[in-house]
Design an enzyme around this catalytic site. Structure first.
Site, PDB file in Angstrom:
ATOM      1  N   CYS A 185       0.805  -1.352   0.387  1.00  6.74           N
ATOM      2  CA  CYS A 185       0.253   0.129   0.360  1.00  6.74           C
ATOM      3  C   CYS A 185       1.190   1.444  -0.285  1.00  6.74           C
ATOM      4  O   CYS A 185       1.915   1.120   0.096  1.00  6.74           O
ATOM      5  CB  CYS A 185      -1.709   0.052   1.232  1.00  6.74           C
ATOM      6  SG  CYS A 185      -0.154   0.346   2.924  1.00  6.74           S
ATOM      7  N   THR A 186       0.645   2.545   0.234  1.00  2.50           N
ATOM      8  CA  THR A 186       1.275   3.490  -0.030  1.00  2.50           C
ATOM      9  C   THR A 186       2.169   3.638   0.659  1.00  2.50           C
ATOM     10  O   THR A 186       3.129   3.885   0.337  1.00  2.50           O
ATOM     11  CB  THR A 186       0.227   4.971   0.344  1.00  2.50           C
ATOM     12  OG1 THR A 186      -0.983   4.352  -0.699  1.00  2.50           O
ATOM     13  CG2 THR A 186       1.005   6.430  -0.077  1.00  2.50           C
TER      14      THR A 186
END
Length: 309
Positions: A185-186
């Site tokens: 994810c980010t």
């Protein structure tokens, strides 16, 4: 001239009094002139704030004075307070809303039972050693993957993190349960939780990228396994690694829903009553009211009627 910066950070640690931490963090940010969004729960803290670089440095120092946050890592990026509409500091049941607060367990070392952390170079090594057996699993909303993802990644059909549990339990991904799965994810926070949820549901070999896409992109730019741009939740909307869009290795994944031109910019559909979906619309098409919609027939009708008004 002041230099602005944006801080991205999180820490999973038991917090006995989330309200007290919330009041302290709000006061600290107001004093330093920072804007952004901070969520606090009994499981820890999750924040993105922006402001003057000196103020950000002071924020890091003072936040780390809290014993549970002493070792918290802060990721720095370009930007500033102007990238956020306001300061929001709130207490929530979860610092990432998966809808499973009772399932998440944390101690002073972080999430209990999560996936194995891999440094960016360890991710590449795993792929070199095990090849196509490795599955990259996107832990973000499906929309974010429209402009960037890991090569050949599995992108679940989810609009929010609340959708992940039902998606994992649907049976769609049972074929992955005995494969090495690299969740990403980010900045890493969503996969701290997602990887634990996956292990609890029978996925046997789950990994997560230390520092998420951010750290991987900083390490390899456009010369690794990442393709395209990274979606970010502020006014910038997207972030590129290496030399950016002009980098020879950059791969353009996002395209305008109307003309197909390459773009990384999302806009809300003009149909505010029943849609407001974020879609990719290029700089040219967004200039015309009739193409300020997501592509749905009813939304196209709304755009057409407003164009004629």
């Amino acid at each position: 001239m002041t230099i602005g910066k944006i801080l991205l950070y999180y820490c999973f640690t038991p917090i006995e009094d989330p309200t007290a931490i919330m009041l302290w963090q709000r006061s600290l940010c107001e004093k330093l002139g920072l804007k952004g969004r901070i969520l606090i729960s009994e499981h820890g803290i999750n924040g993105t704030v922006g402001g003057d670089m000196d103020a950000c440095k002071r924020y890091v120092r003072e936040t780390r004075e809290y014993p549970g946050f002493k070792k918290m890592e802060f990721k720095w990026s370009e930007g500033g307070a102007e990238d956020f509409p306001r300061l929001s500091v709130k207490v929530r049941d979860e610092i990432v809303a998966f809808g499973a607060p009772g399932e998440l367990k944390v101690d002073e070392n972080g999430v209990i039972g999560g996936g194995v952390h891999l440094k960016p170079e360890e991710v590449n090594k795993l792929v070199e050693e095990r090849g196509e057996e490795v599955v990259f699993f996107d832990g973000r909303n499906a929309m974010e993957a429209e402009i960037g993802k890991f090569k050949n990644a599995v992108v679940p059909d989810v609009r929010t993190t609340h959708d992940f549990i039902a998606e994992l339990e649907s049976g769609k991904y049972d074929w992955m349960k005995d494969k090495p799965v690299v969740s990403y994810c980010t900045g890493g926070i969503r996969c701290e939780i997602l990887s634990a949820l996956m292990k609890n549901r029978g996925f046997n070999e789950v990994y997560q990228i230390d520092g998420g896409i951010v750290r991987y992109g900083e390490k390899y730019g456009n010369d690794g396994l990442w393709e395209g741009s990274m979606y970010v939740f502020d006014k910038r909307m997207h972030h590129e690694f290496g030399q950016g869009l002009e980098d020879p290795g950059f791969i353009q994944l996002g395209h305008c829903v109307h003309c197909g031109k390459g773009t990384n910019t999302f806009h809300n559909c003009i149909n505010e009553d029943t849609c407001r979906k974020q879609v990719l619309i290029c700089d040219d098409c967004i200039q015309h009211v009739e193409t300020q919609h997501c592509g749905r027939p009813d939304c196209a009708e709304v755009a057409a009627s407003q164009a004629q008004a």
